[in-house]
Design a protein around this motif. Structure first.
Motif, PDB file in Angstrom:
ATOM      1  N   LEU A  21       0.855  -1.249  -0.021  1.00 35.79           N
ATOM      2  CA  LEU A  21       0.037  -0.075  -0.061  1.00 35.79           C
ATOM      3  C   LEU A  21       0.950   1.283   0.086  1.00 35.79           C
ATOM      4  N   CYS A  68      -3.159  14.642  -0.719  1.00 40.63           N
ATOM      5  CA  CYS A  68      -3.712  13.876   0.088  1.00 40.63           C
ATOM      6  C   CYS A  68      -3.461  14.389   1.739  1.00 40.63           C
ATOM      7  N   GLU A  73      -2.620   7.216   3.972  1.00 40.56           N
ATOM      8  CA  GLU A  73      -2.011   5.608   3.716  1.00 40.56           C
ATOM      9  C   GLU A  73      -2.761   4.907   4.865  1.00 40.56           C
ATOM     10  N   MET A  76      -6.021   3.816   3.716  1.00 38.93           N
ATOM     11  CA  MET A  76      -5.916   2.749   2.529  1.00 38.93           C
ATOM     12  C   MET A  76      -5.641   1.580   3.161  1.00 38.93           C
ATOM     13  N   ARG A  77      -4.996   1.464   4.422  1.00 35.62           N
ATOM     14  CA  ARG A  77      -4.974   0.255   5.013  1.00 35.62           C
ATOM     15  C   ARG A  77      -6.247  -0.417   5.443  1.00 35.62           C
ATOM     16  N   ALA A  94      -2.489  -1.776  -3.628  1.00 33.92           N
ATOM     17  CA  ALA A  94      -2.993  -0.361  -3.899  1.00 33.92           C
ATOM     18  C   ALA A  94      -1.913   0.627  -3.940  1.00 33.92           C
ATOM     19  N   HIS A  96      -1.029   4.793  -5.188  1.00 36.42           N
ATOM     20  CA  HIS A  96      -1.775   6.119  -5.841  1.00 36.42           C
ATOM     21  C   HIS A  96      -0.615   7.269  -5.678  1.00 36.42           C
ATOM     22  N   VAL A 108      -3.847   5.781 -10.243  1.00 36.67           N
ATOM     23  CA  VAL A 108      -3.994   4.746  -9.212  1.00 36.67           C
ATOM     24  C   VAL A 108      -3.775   3.278  -9.960  1.00 36.67           C
ATOM     25  N   VAL A 110      -4.568  -0.996  -8.604  1.00 38.09           N
ATOM     26  CA  VAL A 110      -4.802  -1.921  -7.658  1.00 38.09           C
ATOM     27  C   VAL A 110      -5.042  -3.362  -8.220  1.00 38.09           C
ATOM     28  N   LEU A 131     -11.576   2.794  -1.942  1.00 39.19           N
ATOM     29  CA  LEU A 131     -10.488   3.726  -1.887  1.00 39.19           C
ATOM     30  C   LEU A 131     -11.144   4.984  -2.312  1.00 39.19           C
ATOM     31  N   VAL A 135     -10.707   7.338   1.004  1.00 37.14           N
ATOM     32  CA  VAL A 135      -9.560   7.819   1.453  1.00 37.14           C
ATOM     33  C   VAL A 135      -9.368   9.210   0.950  1.00 37.14           C
ATOM     34  N   CYS A 154     -10.169   9.305  -5.811  1.00 33.52           N
ATOM     35  CA  CYS A 154      -8.857   8.598  -5.726  1.00 33.52           C
ATOM     36  C   CYS A 154      -8.378   8.158  -6.970  1.00 33.52           C
TER      37      CYS A 154
END
Length: 154
Positions: A21, A68, A73, A76-77, A94, A96, A108, A110, A131, A135, A154
């Motif tokens: 990630l 961001c 992050e 994202m997790r 993933a 970005h 991005v 994934v 996401l 996110v 995203c």
């Protein structure tokens, strides 16, 4: 009595399926993501690549930048862990971009590997959709007519 297909360890989620990630200022690599999501027990791998397009809402896009929140992050997790809990994920990745991007750049990437293709498609779709919605990554677009727009994306 012979084991059923669902009793094989390869049918279950992996011990640590979240392989990568990241939020990066450097160009993304589909090859890196594909390599990272490989798993011998996966019969299906679904990969999604989001690219910068030259238009939005009927207007021509001249340039675009992503930024961001410092918690991005971690978010994202959290999203990845939800996908892993819901599907038999063998591997998940993933990444970005942030910063200034040009039309055609990868924004991005994934990917998800699962025992079967249907699960991989569903898990990958959930990953990118969640996401995008959860996110804190924002897109700043500048249009050819000089107008600008900030979009939570995203």
């Amino acid at each position: 009595m012979a084991p059923t297909e669902h009793e094989h360890p390869g049918e279950l989620r992996a011990q640590d399926p979240i392989k990568l990630l990241a939020i990066r200022e450097t160009p993304l690599s589909v090859d890196e993501v594909f390599r990272a999501v490989g798993d011998d027990a996966a019969g299906g791998t679904a990969l999604f690549v989001g690219t910068v397009r030259n238009h939005d809402g009927g207007a021509d896009v001249d340039k675009l930048g992503y930024s961001c929140h410092p918690t991005a992050e971690a978010e994202m997790r959290r999203v990845a862990e939800k996908v892993v809990a819901e599907y038999p994920v063998r591997a998940l990745v993933a990444v970005h971009r942030v910063g200034d991007l040009a039309v055609g750049d990868l924004a991005v990437v994934v990917a998800v590997s699962c025992p079967h293709r249907g699960e991989a498609f569903e898990a990958c779709r959930k990953l990118i959709d969640d996401l995008k919605h959860e996110v804190p990554i924002w897109k700043h677009q500048t249009f050819s007519d000089g107008t600008e727009e900030w979009v939570g994306a995203c």
